[in-house]
Design a protein around this motif. Sequence first.
Motif, PDB file in Angstrom:
ATOM      1  N   VAL A   4       0.867  -1.187   0.000  1.00 30.89           N
ATOM      2  CA  VAL A   4       0.000   0.000   0.000  1.00 30.89           C
ATOM      3  C   VAL A   4       0.899   1.230   0.000  1.00 30.89           C
ATOM      4  CG1 VAL A   4      -1.757   1.325   1.230  1.00 30.89           C
ATOM      5  CG2 VAL A   4      -1.850  -1.187   1.241  1.00 30.89           C
ATOM      6  N   VAL A   5       0.758   2.060  -1.041  1.00 30.00           N
ATOM      7  CA  VAL A   5       1.487   3.323  -1.109  1.00 30.00           C
ATOM      8  C   VAL A   5       0.515   4.406  -0.661  1.00 30.00           C
ATOM      9  CG1 VAL A   5       2.671   4.972  -2.626  1.00 30.00           C
ATOM     10  CG2 VAL A   5       2.929   2.496  -3.007  1.00 30.00           C
ATOM     11  N   ALA A   6       0.797   5.025   0.473  1.00 38.96           N
ATOM     12  CA  ALA A   6      -0.152   5.994   1.037  1.00 38.96           C
ATOM     13  C   ALA A   6       0.021   7.367   0.395  1.00 38.96           C
ATOM     14  CB  ALA A   6       0.045   6.080   2.547  1.00 38.96           C
ATOM     15  N   SER A   7      -0.131   7.377  -0.915  1.00 35.90           N
ATOM     16  CA  SER A   7       0.088   8.608  -1.673  1.00 35.90           C
ATOM     17  C   SER A   7      -0.483   8.404  -3.076  1.00 35.90           C
ATOM     18  CB  SER A   7       1.596   8.862  -1.752  1.00 35.90           C
ATOM     19  OG  SER A   7       1.864  10.002  -2.508  1.00 35.90           O
ATOM     20  N   GLY A   8      -0.862   9.499  -3.719  1.00 43.46           N
ATOM     21  CA  GLY A   8      -1.412   9.382  -5.066  1.00 43.46           C
ATOM     22  C   GLY A   8      -0.319   9.143  -6.099  1.00 43.46           C
ATOM     23  N   LEU A   9      -0.707   8.642  -7.262  1.00 46.27           N
ATOM     24  CA  LEU A   9       0.239   8.438  -8.372  1.00 46.27           C
ATOM     25  C   LEU A   9       0.470   9.792  -9.032  1.00 46.27           C
ATOM     26  CD1 LEU A   9       1.789   6.578 -10.307  1.00 46.27           C
ATOM     27  CD2 LEU A   9      -0.360   6.116 -11.487  1.00 46.27           C
ATOM     28  N   SER A  10       1.756  10.210  -9.168  1.00 48.28           N
ATOM     29  CA  SER A  10       1.983  11.557  -9.706  1.00 48.28           C
ATOM     30  C   SER A  10       2.733  11.575 -11.030  1.00 48.28           C
ATOM     31  CB  SER A  10       2.716  12.420  -8.679  1.00 48.28           C
ATOM     32  OG  SER A  10       4.051  11.985  -8.563  1.00 48.28           O
ATOM     33  N   GLU A  11       3.454  10.488 -11.328  1.00 50.22           N
ATOM     34  CA  GLU A  11       4.227  10.498 -12.572  1.00 50.22           C
ATOM     35  C   GLU A  11       4.529   9.074 -12.997  1.00 50.22           C
ATOM     36  OE1 GLU A  11       8.515  12.113 -14.260  1.00 50.22           O
ATOM     37  OE2 GLU A  11       7.988  12.520 -12.174  1.00 50.22           O
ATOM     38  N   ILE A  12       4.702   8.873 -14.324  1.00 45.79           N
ATOM     39  CA  ILE A  12       5.067   7.549 -14.837  1.00 45.79           C
ATOM     40  C   ILE A  12       6.283   7.705 -15.735  1.00 45.79           C
ATOM     41  CG2 ILE A  12       4.301   5.620 -16.280  1.00 45.79           C
ATOM     42  CD1 ILE A  12       1.426   6.234 -15.265  1.00 45.79           C
ATOM     43  N   ARG A  13       7.320   6.892 -15.440  1.00 47.04           N
ATOM     44  CA  ARG A  13       8.519   6.912 -16.286  1.00 47.04           C
ATOM     45  C   ARG A  13       8.713   5.508 -16.833  1.00 47.04           C
ATOM     46  NH1 ARG A  13      11.744   9.010 -11.377  1.00 47.04           N
ATOM     47  NH2 ARG A  13      10.800  11.056 -11.006  1.00 47.04           N
ATOM     48  N   GLY A  14       8.258   5.278 -18.058  1.00 45.54           N
ATOM     49  CA  GLY A  14       8.302   3.919 -18.614  1.00 45.54           C
ATOM     50  C   GLY A  14       7.425   3.016 -17.763  1.00 45.54           C
ATOM     51  N   SER A  15       8.017   1.943 -17.214  1.00 41.05           N
ATOM     52  CA  SER A  15       7.216   1.035 -16.388  1.00 41.05           C
ATOM     53  C   SER A  15       7.356   1.348 -14.896  1.00 41.05           C
ATOM     54  CB  SER A  15       7.612  -0.423 -16.655  1.00 41.05           C
ATOM     55  OG  SER A  15       8.973  -0.590 -16.337  1.00 41.05           O
ATOM     56  N   THR A  16       8.003   2.487 -14.580  1.00 37.49           N
ATOM     57  CA  THR A  16       8.149   2.901 -13.182  1.00 37.49           C
ATOM     58  C   THR A  16       7.066   3.904 -12.815  1.00 37.49           C
ATOM     59  OG1 THR A  16      10.548   2.636 -13.390  1.00 37.49           O
ATOM     60  CG2 THR A  16       9.750   3.886 -11.483  1.00 37.49           C
ATOM     61  N   LEU A  17       6.325   3.601 -11.749  1.00 33.73           N
ATOM     62  CA  LEU A  17       5.258   4.473 -11.272  1.00 33.73           C
ATOM     63  C   LEU A  17       5.784   5.238 -10.056  1.00 33.73           C
ATOM     64  CD1 LEU A  17       3.810   2.571 -13.151  1.00 33.73           C
ATOM     65  CD2 LEU A  17       1.998   2.303 -11.480  1.00 33.73           C
ATOM     66  N   VAL A  18       5.676   6.555 -10.119  1.00 38.26           N
ATOM     67  CA  VAL A  18       6.209   7.397  -9.041  1.00 38.26           C
ATOM     68  C   VAL A  18       5.047   8.035  -8.290  1.00 38.26           C
ATOM     69  CG1 VAL A  18       7.792   9.270  -8.463  1.00 38.26           C
ATOM     70  CG2 VAL A  18       8.185   7.906 -10.534  1.00 38.26           C
ATOM     71  N   ALA A  19       5.020   7.815  -6.987  1.00 37.72           N
ATOM     72  CA  ALA A  19       3.958   8.397  -6.153  1.00 37.72           C
ATOM     73  C   ALA A  19       4.332   9.819  -5.758  1.00 37.72           C
ATOM     74  CB  ALA A  19       3.757   7.545  -4.907  1.00 37.72           C
ATOM     75  N   ALA A  20       3.341  10.560  -5.255  1.00 39.13           N
ATOM     76  CA  ALA A  20       3.579  11.956  -4.849  1.00 39.13           C
ATOM     77  C   ALA A  20       4.624  12.036  -3.734  1.00 39.13           C
ATOM     78  CB  ALA A  20       2.270  12.582  -4.399  1.00 39.13           C
TER      79      ALA A  20
END
Length: 511
Positions: free
Chosen positions: A319-335
């Motif tokens: 569980v990532v307690a943060s919204g999704l803010s960016e996508i770099r290829g197959s990497t999802l970066v949370a806020a």
Amino acid sequence: MAEHEHGHGNEHENEREHVRVAVIGAGFGGLGAAVRLRREGVTDFVVLERAGSVGGAWRDNTYPGCACDVPSHLYSFSFAPHPDWPRTFSGQEDIRAYLEHVADVFRLRPHIRFGSEVRRMTWDGEKLRWDIETGGGTLSADVVVSATGPLSDPRIPDIPGLESFPGRVFHSARWDHDQDLRGKRVAVVGTGASAIQIVPAVQPLAGRLTLFQRTPPWVLPRVDRAISGAERALHRALPFTTQARRGLLWGIRELQVQAFTKHPDELGLVERVARLNMARHIKDPALRAKLTPDYRIGCKRILLSSEYYPALARPNVDVVASGLSEIRGSTLVAADGTETEADVIVFGTGFHVTDMPIADRVVGAEGRTLAESWKGGMEALRGTSAAGFPNWLTVIGPNSGLANSSMILIIESQLNYLADFLRQLNVLGGRVALDARPGAVRAWNHRVQERMRRTVWATGGCTSWYLDANGRNTTIWPGTTTEFRRATRRVDLGEYDVLRVPAAQRAEAVA
């Protein structure tokens, strides 16, 4: 009836089909409207549906685990009771089958036009009718009933880099059944009513499941069980037992409304139940802290699940307690900077509720679209009529939503209003239209918003999909279903301007 009125005038006018009533959408609202029209003796109507079958949200949402969080016997029409519901909370397939059954039993199919998405709808002030362009051709109607539903157009957030993601991306309401999730790294974005059903269904298949949670929901256990053969036999043999069951389910929810609308502090007890539910399944204190909301229960929709917390406690879930803010290829970066690798992204991010897409396509008496007229926030007289849009009624319109009971109760109340609206038009006689007075709409909306100030949705300390861009709650009804039924029992002509065809035109038509 208006069937014969369009026979006058020039030749090409006869080419365009004209109906008394056009209903938009073949979900619960549209099918309910169609049944009500037939019961009122109106047979000159069409139901315009953009898809290829009936069912609305229950046709579109086929994600794994999809089910209703309102008990089956309350989530059905009072005029079409169903003694054979298999479970206390029905799954999507059973609800969709029920709506197909309603379309058959009430012989609605001849009226339904599939593949007829409404592209534009324009009010003709001279002829007092709506001109409608659809994917299946053009027609005109004296009265329009818009039943497109608030949960019909998926909302996918605009996330930088989304187009660069190499895997599959889809919304919960457009599930990709060709995508095999076994062993995959699946990211679920959102923690609303759909997401909490998807997570437990997908978790056993996924190699790794990551949930992006901007705000944790309050979750109560869902006391779902199979309805026994004996109960169903009883309901079939003695129909009043089905009604009694429905009445009990309804009554309990009516009593709960006060806590949401007038005494939010009374919700503390419910909060304790939700905390116990979490404590029973989530033993890790760090995870429990992530999942504990910091707002009053009921401020956002209370969710029901007995599988959600157990699924989150499984070793293959993060569980990532943060919204999704960016996508770099197959990497999802949370806020918060957390990075996650994923093969599939599922958006459980809700719908265009306070900015209904149909509003851009409806052009009213002053040449403005409904969206333009609602720029400052949606408002409609008794949740049904918008000023400047004559003979246009919406089902599940502004401030007619419910947080704790069945929307079918609201729909049926609005159908009472529709029936009386048509009766008033017939009594007034001739070619006539009713346009909600701006003052009446304002007065109604003011009363609703005044009542809203004390409610948990306004005081509970959260932002939710109930609120529009200005922070106003334009979706929820701040009262009981009984109060709403009373408010929509009859059309008060004092709240409307009566429009008639100009006298010169009437004389021309007669000549």
